[in-house]
Scaffold this motif. Structure first.
Motif, mmCIF file in Angstrom:
data_model
loop_
_atom_site.group_PDB
_atom_site.id
_atom_site.type_symbol
_atom_site.label_atom_id
_atom_site.label_comp_id
_atom_site.label_asym_id
_atom_site.label_seq_id
_atom_site.Cartn_x
_atom_site.Cartn_y
_atom_site.Cartn_z
ATOM 1 N N MET A 1 -10.396 -3.679 3.665
ATOM 2 C CA MET A 1 -10.165 -2.918 4.893
ATOM 3 C C MET A 1 -8.683 -2.821 5.260
ATOM 4 O O MET A 1 -8.187 -1.740 5.587
ATOM 5 N N TYR A 2 -7.963 -3.918 5.226
ATOM 6 C CA TYR A 2 -6.563 -3.875 5.644
ATOM 7 C C TYR A 2 -5.714 -3.093 4.640
ATOM 8 O O TYR A 2 -4.793 -2.364 5.021
ATOM 9 N N GLU A 3 -6.036 -3.218 3.394
ATOM 10 C CA GLU A 3 -5.374 -2.430 2.354
ATOM 11 C C GLU A 3 -5.637 -0.937 2.591
ATOM 12 O O GLU A 3 -4.717 -0.107 2.527
ATOM 13 N N ASN A 4 -6.893 -0.574 2.857
ATOM 14 C CA ASN A 4 -7.244 0.818 3.133
ATOM 15 C C ASN A 4 -6.565 1.316 4.404
ATOM 16 O O ASN A 4 -6.089 2.459 4.471
ATOM 17 N N ARG A 5 -6.527 0.462 5.435
ATOM 18 C CA ARG A 5 -5.904 0.854 6.705
ATOM 19 C C ARG A 5 -4.440 1.194 6.503
ATOM 20 O O ARG A 5 -3.957 2.223 7.005
ATOM 21 N N ASP A 6 -3.712 0.350 5.787
ATOM 22 C CA ASP A 6 -2.288 0.593 5.562
ATOM 23 C C ASP A 6 -2.067 1.834 4.713
ATOM 24 O O ASP A 6 -1.122 2.602 4.944
ATOM 25 N N ARG A 7 -2.928 2.037 3.733
ATOM 26 C CA ARG A 7 -2.823 3.219 2.884
ATOM 27 C C ARG A 7 -3.080 4.494 3.688
ATOM 28 O O ARG A 7 -2.353 5.486 3.558
ATOM 29 N N THR A 8 -4.082 4.459 4.553
ATOM 30 C CA THR A 8 -4.399 5.614 5.387
ATOM 31 C C THR A 8 -3.258 5.918 6.352
ATOM 32 O O THR A 8 -2.889 7.084 6.553
ATOM 33 N N LEU A 9 -2.695 4.896 6.956
ATOM 34 C CA LEU A 9 -1.559 5.084 7.858
ATOM 35 C C LEU A 9 -0.383 5.713 7.117
ATOM 36 O O LEU A 9 0.273 6.624 7.630
ATOM 37 N N TYR A 10 -0.114 5.238 5.914
ATOM 38 C CA TYR A 10 0.991 5.779 5.115
ATOM 39 C C TYR A 10 0.788 7.268 4.830
ATOM 40 O O TYR A 10 1.708 8.080 5.006
ATOM 41 N N LEU A 11 -0.413 7.649 4.394
ATOM 42 C CA LEU A 11 -0.679 9.048 4.082
ATOM 43 C C LEU A 11 -0.641 9.919 5.336
ATOM 44 O O LEU A 11 -0.172 11.063 5.302
#
Length: 385
Positions: free
Chosen positions: A279-289
């Motif tokens: 989840m935290y990995e996905n959250r940071d990736r989504t924020l970046y995009l």
């Protein structure tokens, strides 16, 4: 369509870039897909028969219920009920709790899954007040808190499905009356951020299984506190206390009438299992995009932005020379990009933002930079007319 330009979403047989994840998640982890397929092959009616297969399915449903209770820190697994979507969960929380003479406070940023039930109840004698937006397009928490005196419930989205703006839930809970229920629409937030219902003081959390939670369509849940006891809004078979014509007086049976969607529940459980470590990995990736998309759009003439960087992957924009539905249509037909135009089932949000519709780009952690770059070049062409 050139593969060098973009990664395609082709599971449906149509090659497109999928930027409509706020409507439904376009990409599922392999574990979700394989578990759902297996459930379809071995599906029996959980809790309705005494044979081995039915019992095995009932045990799997209980395991998913327990997993969601842990994921959201529910007080017990009995306080997790399965629904077919977030809308059903919200309807149970709202219609199962509010009665004529009650006061409820919500916001103009809400989805129609909140606004329409409240409009119906307002005509039935429930007093409804809606907090406005601030000048910056955020929910006016001060106005919400001020209106909450004497309210039986406050209903608020954890993240706007239009712009991605998110209110301070900790502040809301601490400043509204302690006896007031806090009901939250988690459609856009669940799976994108940690939601601890007990730590946040949320009395009812409505969950969409098919968005950030990575399950399939037809999956959802309502997670609720020990003091929140909604009455049933659907009546029928539960597999328990069948001799009685009244609904059972215990949860989850009291709120789960009819056959559960076993494959959808399994998919939701697998999604939660995946998010437990990603989840935290996905959250940071989504924020970046999301940030990458917003930065690129900010450089284009003829484009107005209505979103700020957010963990939910939501980017709302308007073209000066193009109506939102037409822009979404052209992105689909000319560039093979899936976005959503229009009011997004949140009419009062658009009224507050003074728009007649917006283009919503909604990304997920499964998207990539090439797709964003291709979209930005497409948006530039539309902005240039």
């Amino acid at each position: 369509m050139k593969d060098a330009q973009k990664t395609v979403f082709a599971r449906s047989g149509v090659c497109m870039i999928y930027f409509d994840n706020a409507a439904t998640g376009g990409f599922k982890p392999d574990g979700v897909l394989s578990a759902t397929a297996a459930a379809l092959k071995t599906c029996a009616n959980p809790g309705r028969s005494g044979h081995k297969l039915s019992i095995a399915c009932a045990e799997r449903v209980f395991a998913v219920r327990s997993a969601l209770a842990e994921f959201f820190n529910a007080p017990s697994s009995d306080r997790v009920i399965f629904t077919k979507n977030c809308t059903e969960a919200l309807n149970i929380a709202i219609f199962g709790t509010l009665r004529a003479g009650d006061k409820v406070v919500s916001t103009v940023a809400e989805h129609n899954s909140v606004l329409r039930p409240l409009h119906y109840l307002q005509n039935a004698g429930v007093k409804v007040e809606l907090a406005p937006l601030t000048a910056y397009g955020d929910i006016d928490v001060s106005a919400l808190v001020a209106a909450a005196k004497g309210a039986k419930a406050v209903i608020v989205t954890l993240a706007s499905n239009v712009t991605g703006t998110a209110p301070d839930i900790t502040r809301i809970r601490s400043e509204i009356p302690p006896e007031t229920y806090l009901i939250c629409d988690g459609a856009q937030a669940c799976g994108h951020q940690k939601i601890d219902v007990q730590a946040l003081g949320i009395d009812a959390l409505a969950v969409a299984g098919h968005k950030g939670m990575l399950g399939i369509q037809g999956s959802g849940a309502l997670v609720f506190s020990e003091r929140f006891n909604p009455a049933p809004v659907l009546f029928g078979g539960t597999g328990s206390e069948s001799i009685k014509l009244d609904m059972p007086d215990f949860y989850p049976d009291r709120l789960e009438s009819g056959t559960l969607s076993y494959p959808a529940i399994v998919s939701l459980g697998e999604g939660a299992l995946y998010l437990k470590t990603h989840m935290y990995e996905n959250r940071d990736r989504t924020l970046y995009l999301t940030d990458l998309t917003l930065n690129g759009l900010s450089l284009l003439d003829g484009v107005r932005l209505y979103s700020k960087p957010n963990h939910f992957g939501i980017v709302a924009l308007a073209f000066n020379n193009l109506q939102s539905e037409l822009a979404a249509y052209r992105l689909s037909e000319e560039f093979s990009i899936c976005v959503r135009g229009g009011l997004h089932c949140a009419p009062l949000m658009h009224r507050a933002l003074h728009t007649d519709g917006l283009v919503r780009v909604s990304l997920s952690a499964f998207n990539n930079e090439r797709e964003v770059d291709y979209f930005l070049r497409a948006a530039e062409k539309l902005a240039q007319g």
